[in-house]
Motif scaffolding. Structure first.
Motif, PDB file in Angstrom:
ATOM      1  N   LEU A  17       0.682  -6.260 -11.725  1.00 33.76           N
ATOM      2  CA  LEU A  17       0.711  -6.845 -13.052  1.00 33.76           C
ATOM      3  C   LEU A  17      -0.377  -7.232 -13.552  1.00 33.76           C
ATOM      4  CD1 LEU A  17       2.758  -6.934 -15.652  1.00 33.76           C
ATOM      5  CD2 LEU A  17       3.504  -9.339 -14.737  1.00 33.76           C
TER       6      LEU A  17
ATOM      7  N   GLY B  93      -2.084   4.795  -3.341  1.00 38.00           N
ATOM      8  CA  GLY B  93      -1.344   4.486  -2.093  1.00 38.00           C
ATOM      9  C   GLY B  93      -0.698   3.206  -2.386  1.00 38.00           C
ATOM     10  N   ARG B  94      -0.889   2.281  -3.487  1.00 41.98           N
ATOM     11  CA  ARG B  94      -0.516   1.059  -3.226  1.00 41.98           C
ATOM     12  C   ARG B  94       0.626   0.670  -4.358  1.00 41.98           C
ATOM     13  NH1 ARG B  94      -4.842  -2.067  -1.248  1.00 41.98           N
ATOM     14  NH2 ARG B  94      -3.447  -3.962  -1.210  1.00 41.98           N
ATOM     15  N   GLY B  95       1.142  -0.550  -4.405  1.00 38.95           N
ATOM     16  CA  GLY B  95       2.216  -0.762  -5.353  1.00 38.95           C
ATOM     17  C   GLY B  95       1.327  -1.093  -6.748  1.00 38.95           C
ATOM     18  N   LEU B  96       2.279  -1.874  -7.442  1.00 42.42           N
ATOM     19  CA  LEU B  96       1.986  -2.064  -9.064  1.00 42.42           C
ATOM     20  C   LEU B  96       1.548  -3.536  -9.080  1.00 42.42           C
ATOM     21  CD1 LEU B  96       3.689   0.439  -9.314  1.00 42.42           C
ATOM     22  CD2 LEU B  96       4.237  -0.065 -11.653  1.00 42.42           C
TER      23      LEU B  96
ATOM     24  N   GLN C 299      -2.251   0.427 -10.451  1.00 36.88           N
ATOM     25  CA  GLN C 299      -1.947   0.811  -9.171  1.00 36.88           C
ATOM     26  C   GLN C 299      -3.057   1.440  -8.545  1.00 36.88           C
ATOM     27  OE1 GLN C 299       1.017   3.986  -9.464  1.00 36.88           O
ATOM     28  NE2 GLN C 299       1.889   3.414  -7.388  1.00 36.88           N
ATOM     29  N   ALA C 300      -3.608   0.700  -7.363  1.00 33.37           N
ATOM     30  CA  ALA C 300      -4.446   1.460  -6.467  1.00 33.37           C
ATOM     31  C   ALA C 300      -4.138   2.705  -5.565  1.00 33.37           C
ATOM     32  CB  ALA C 300      -5.126   0.276  -5.452  1.00 33.37           C
TER      33      ALA C 300
ATOM     34  N   PHE D  97      -5.113   3.672 -11.293  1.00 29.13           N
ATOM     35  CA  PHE D  97      -3.905   4.351 -12.144  1.00 29.13           C
ATOM     36  C   PHE D  97      -3.559   3.205 -12.898  1.00 29.13           C
ATOM     37  CE2 PHE D  97      -1.540   7.921 -13.481  1.00 29.13           C
ATOM     38  CZ  PHE D  97      -0.420   7.716 -13.516  1.00 29.13           C
TER      39      PHE D  97
ATOM     40  N   TYR E   3      -0.081  -2.461 -15.881  1.00 32.00           N
ATOM     41  CA  TYR E   3      -0.043  -2.511 -14.477  1.00 32.00           C
ATOM     42  C   TYR E   3      -0.995  -1.907 -13.978  1.00 32.00           C
ATOM     43  CZ  TYR E   3       4.904  -4.039 -14.360  1.00 32.00           C
ATOM     44  OH  TYR E   3       6.050  -4.801 -14.661  1.00 32.00           O
TER      45      TYR E   3
ATOM     46  N   LEU F 140      -0.963   1.769 -15.835  1.00 29.55           N
ATOM     47  CA  LEU F 140       0.575   2.040 -16.270  1.00 29.55           C
ATOM     48  C   LEU F 140       0.798   1.140 -17.452  1.00 29.55           C
ATOM     49  CD1 LEU F 140       2.346   2.883 -13.089  1.00 29.55           C
ATOM     50  CD2 LEU F 140       2.367   4.460 -14.941  1.00 29.55           C
TER      51      LEU F 140
END
Lengths: 115, 114
Positions: free
Chosen positions: A46, A41-44, A38-39, A88, A36, A90
């Motif tokens: 896929l 302040g944002r969500g994940l 993640q920018a 980020f 994943y 993951l």
């Protein structure tokens, strides 16, 4: 018990350089594996998932690729990084869907900054 | 494709009070899982609670409970007796029927005021 490792923890790379992020899982076999992004302040989002060695599914067309050379190893790569690849990253794994403990387990993440 | 919507970008709650985070999803499948994950400042994703779609009974885990409305495709998280350590980003997630993919909402940032 199962553990998931990601490295490096942080990475600063110039635009146009290659990328290799590694994820390994211990204590389980034949997991589903996921990458994943993640920018801030944002969500994940896929990026890729894999249900077995050499089996990679891509969710979003992009500058990245993934490989699974071993059962519990998942690698995220790029030949030439773009500024937009910063974020980020993951890695996660899950058990077979028919098992009662079905959920995703996440690694500690890699913070990538492309300069 | 499945979508997960969290309409509250940020919420605040007083310590010891109760707060409810909202989540809606869109799917044509009948068999799936729903999750709430917590992401504290360390950015480690932690599973808070899980709900199987075939179960009508709402899941509970200590101070955390869900209100699962399958027909309305709604899956809210209630946190009772809020604690300072509950401050984090909360993500709602959907695990699809063949259980190979997960979809996450955009997250709700929860602030807990002392």
């Amino acid at each position: 018990s199962q553990t998931i490792h990601q490295w490096p923890a942080t990475l600063v790379q110039p635009v146009g350089s290659p990328l290799s992020l590694e994820c390994t899982v211990e204590g389980t076999s034949n997991p589903n594996l996921y990458w994943y992004r993640q920018a801030a302040g944002r969500g994940l989002q896929l990026l890729f998932y894999s249900v077995g060695i050499g089996q990679i599914s891509s969710e979003v067309p992009q500058n990245l690729s993934a490989s699974r050379p071993q059962d519990r190893q998942f690698i995220l790569s790029s030949k030439k990084l773009l500024l937009s690849d910063s974020g980020f990253y993951l890695c996660a794994w899950s058990v077979h869907p028919l098992e009662d403990s079905y959920e995703q387990y996440f690694g500690p993440g890699t913070r990538l900054t492309v300069t | 494709a499945q979508t997960v919507t969290q309409s509250q970008p940020e919420m605040s709650v007083q310590e010891a009070e109760t707060v409810t985070l909202s989540c809606t999803y869109d799917t044509s499948e009948s068999d799936y899982y729903l999750f709430w994950y917590k992401q504290p400042p360390s950015r480690q994703m932690i599973l808070v609670i899980r709900q199987e779609a075939y179960k009508q009974q709402n899941a509970t885990e200590n101070r955390f409970s869900v209100n699962f409305q399958k027909a309305a495709k709604s899956f809210s998280l209630k946190i009772s007796d809020s604690q300072l350590g509950d401050a984090a980003m909360y993500f709602c997630a959907f695990g699809e029927g063949n259980f190979n993919k997960f979809y996450f909402g955009s997250g709700t940032k929860l602030n807990v005021k002392p």
